[in-house]
Motif scaffolding. Structure first.
Motif, PDB file in Angstrom:
ATOM      1  N   UNK A  66     -60.631 -25.898 -18.731  1.00  0.00           N
ATOM      2  CA  UNK A  66     -61.316 -27.022 -19.357  1.00  0.00           C
ATOM      3  C   UNK A  66     -60.798 -28.344 -18.794  1.00  0.00           C
ATOM      4  N   UNK A  67     -59.489 -28.443 -18.600  1.00  0.00           N
ATOM      5  CA  UNK A  67     -58.901 -29.673 -18.056  1.00  0.00           C
ATOM      6  C   UNK A  67     -59.434 -29.949 -16.645  1.00  0.00           C
ATOM      7  N   UNK A  68     -59.527 -28.899 -15.829  1.00  0.00           N
ATOM      8  CA  UNK A  68     -60.057 -29.068 -14.471  1.00  0.00           C
ATOM      9  C   UNK A  68     -61.522 -29.491 -14.508  1.00  0.00           C
ATOM     10  N   UNK A  69     -62.287 -28.899 -15.418  1.00  0.00           N
ATOM     11  CA  UNK A  69     -63.706 -29.220 -15.533  1.00  0.00           C
ATOM     12  C   UNK A  69     -63.912 -30.688 -15.892  1.00  0.00           C
ATOM     13  N   UNK A  70     -63.055 -31.205 -16.771  1.00  0.00           N
ATOM     14  CA  UNK A  70     -63.199 -32.585 -17.238  1.00  0.00           C
ATOM     15  C   UNK A  70     -62.462 -33.580 -16.348  1.00  0.00           C
ATOM     16  N   UNK A  71     -61.672 -33.065 -15.407  1.00  0.00           N
ATOM     17  CA  UNK A  71     -60.925 -33.947 -14.514  1.00  0.00           C
ATOM     18  C   UNK A  71     -59.800 -34.676 -15.202  1.00  0.00           C
ATOM     19  N   UNK A  72     -59.142 -33.999 -16.155  1.00  0.00           N
ATOM     20  CA  UNK A  72     -58.034 -34.622 -16.892  1.00  0.00           C
ATOM     21  C   UNK A  72     -56.837 -33.680 -16.863  1.00  0.00           C
ATOM     22  N   UNK A  73     -55.680 -34.204 -17.294  1.00  0.00           N
ATOM     23  CA  UNK A  73     -54.499 -33.367 -17.419  1.00  0.00           C
ATOM     24  C   UNK A  73     -54.638 -32.475 -18.647  1.00  0.00           C
ATOM     25  N   UNK A  74     -53.922 -31.354 -18.608  1.00  0.00           N
ATOM     26  CA  UNK A  74     -54.006 -30.389 -19.703  1.00  0.00           C
ATOM     27  C   UNK A  74     -53.623 -31.022 -21.036  1.00  0.00           C
ATOM     28  N   UNK A  75     -52.565 -31.869 -21.035  1.00  0.00           N
ATOM     29  CA  UNK A  75     -52.116 -32.510 -22.276  1.00  0.00           C
ATOM     30  C   UNK A  75     -53.162 -33.469 -22.837  1.00  0.00           C
ATOM     31  N   UNK A  76     -54.038 -33.991 -21.965  1.00  0.00           N
ATOM     32  CA  UNK A  76     -55.066 -34.933 -22.408  1.00  0.00           C
ATOM     33  C   UNK A  76     -56.112 -34.255 -23.283  1.00  0.00           C
ATOM     34  N   UNK A  77     -56.264 -32.931 -23.137  1.00  0.00           N
ATOM     35  CA  UNK A  77     -57.233 -32.186 -23.945  1.00  0.00           C
ATOM     36  C   UNK A  77     -56.949 -32.391 -25.431  1.00  0.00           C
ATOM     37  N   UNK A  78     -55.665 -32.393 -25.799  1.00  0.00           N
ATOM     38  CA  UNK A  78     -55.309 -32.578 -27.214  1.00  0.00           C
ATOM     39  C   UNK A  78     -55.757 -33.944 -27.722  1.00  0.00           C
ATOM     40  N   UNK A  79     -55.611 -34.969 -26.882  1.00  0.00           N
ATOM     41  CA  UNK A  79     -56.013 -36.322 -27.282  1.00  0.00           C
ATOM     42  C   UNK A  79     -57.534 -36.410 -27.458  1.00  0.00           C
ATOM     43  N   UNK A  80     -58.258 -35.783 -26.530  1.00  0.00           N
ATOM     44  CA  UNK A  80     -59.723 -35.785 -26.630  1.00  0.00           C
ATOM     45  C   UNK A  80     -60.154 -35.035 -27.885  1.00  0.00           C
ATOM     46  N   UNK A  81     -59.487 -33.894 -28.140  1.00  0.00           N
ATOM     47  CA  UNK A  81     -59.817 -33.092 -29.320  1.00  0.00           C
ATOM     48  C   UNK A  81     -59.592 -33.908 -30.604  1.00  0.00           C
ATOM     49  N   UNK A  82     -58.465 -34.584 -30.685  1.00  0.00           N
ATOM     50  CA  UNK A  82     -58.165 -35.359 -31.888  1.00  0.00           C
ATOM     51  C   UNK A  82     -59.149 -36.497 -32.071  1.00  0.00           C
ATOM     52  N   UNK A  83     -59.559 -37.135 -30.972  1.00  0.00           N
ATOM     53  CA  UNK A  83     -60.546 -38.211 -31.048  1.00  0.00           C
ATOM     54  C   UNK A  83     -61.873 -37.680 -31.562  1.00  0.00           C
ATOM     55  N   UNK A  84     -62.256 -36.486 -31.094  1.00  0.00           N
ATOM     56  CA  UNK A  84     -63.504 -35.869 -31.547  1.00  0.00           C
ATOM     57  C   UNK A  84     -63.421 -35.512 -33.024  1.00  0.00           C
ATOM     58  N   UNK A  85     -62.270 -34.976 -33.443  1.00  0.00           N
ATOM     59  CA  UNK A  85     -62.094 -34.627 -34.857  1.00  0.00           C
ATOM     60  C   UNK A  85     -62.235 -35.857 -35.737  1.00  0.00           C
ATOM     61  N   UNK A  86     -61.633 -36.956 -35.310  1.00  0.00           N
ATOM     62  CA  UNK A  86     -61.712 -38.195 -36.101  1.00  0.00           C
ATOM     63  C   UNK A  86     -63.150 -38.680 -36.233  1.00  0.00           C
ATOM     64  N   UNK A  87     -63.911 -38.562 -35.147  1.00  0.00           N
ATOM     65  CA  UNK A  87     -65.319 -38.969 -35.199  1.00  0.00           C
ATOM     66  C   UNK A  87     -66.116 -38.075 -36.142  1.00  0.00           C
ATOM     67  N   UNK A  88     -65.850 -36.776 -36.079  1.00  0.00           N
ATOM     68  CA  UNK A  88     -66.564 -35.829 -36.944  1.00  0.00           C
ATOM     69  C   UNK A  88     -66.228 -36.079 -38.404  1.00  0.00           C
TER      70      UNK A  88
END
Length: 212
Positions: free
Chosen positions: A181-203
């Motif tokens: 998933x990190x490779x697909x999005x062009x981000x570091x693996x640790x960044x996935x957690x930040x994106x996930x938390x941002x999405x959770x907050x929006x939801x």
């Protein structure tokens, strides 16, 4: 009085790593086992710590797996030096040990998955909300989900969809899934957690707005 095996036991400290491992696979002598563990345990444990951290697993599980790695070596006695690829003896043996380790982590992952612990997804709250207002039409739930989903950006959508696909019955995504998933999005693996938390907050914010 020493038994015959102990009488012919070579000076273990003077054996190279491969000779020691070959001897371990020919005997059940505890001194041979202890010497082998002393040489390699710290490296195996360190690898277990790294995997525990990346998978959010308690350290004591890693310690158990490190111990079980050596127990499997003693039990199965399957070492074959002709199959080693690395020229450095120590690195070659560690690579061989890590295969046991990886398999044990895989077994642990499956054992946790098979417990079928119910983990609520981000949209379970939406279903609960719909039930609370006695809505029988599934199209209503779908429309609410689409509205909330469209509030996310592309990366957030990809992370949420991956979570929904893989996180039923388990707390964390497998390492290979997170890395892909990190490779697909062009981000570091640790960044996935930040994106996930941002999405959770929006939801959560969208659910709050619906409930007001």
């Amino acid at each position: 009085m020493l038994n015959r095996e102990e009488q012919v036991l070579p000076e273990l400290k003077n054996l190279d790593d491969i000779s020691l491992l070959e001897l371990l696979c020919k005997t059940d002598n505890n001194e041979v086992y202890d010497e082998f563990v002393n040489r390699f345990y710290s490296d195996v444990l360190e690898q277990c710590k790294i995997k525990c951290k990346s998978r959010n697993i308690d350290l004591h599980i890693g310690q158990q797996i490190a111990h079980e790695t050596f127990e499997r070596v003693r039990k199965y006695k399957s070492f074959n030096k002709s199959k080693l690829s690395a020229k450095n003896q120590r690195k070659a043996i560690l690579g061989w040990l890590y295969r046991f380790l990886i398999r044990l982590f895989y077994d642990y992952h499956n054992s946790q998955k098979n417990k079928e612990v119910q983990i609520n997804s981000y949209f379970d709250d939406l279903a609960e909300y719909a039930e609370n207002i006695n809505v029988e039409n599934l199209a209503f739930k779908r429309d609410l989900a689409v509205i909330i989903y469209n509030k996310l950006n592309k990366k957030e959508k990809d992370v949420v969809l991956t979570d929904l696909e893989y996180k039923r019955g388990q707390l964390y995504l497998p390492d290979d899934v997170s890395e892909t998933l990190a490779k697909k999005l062009g981000v570091k693996k640790d960044t996935i957690r930040k994106i996930r938390q941002r999405a959770i907050n929006k939801i959560k914010l969208a659910l709050d707005e619906i409930n007001q």
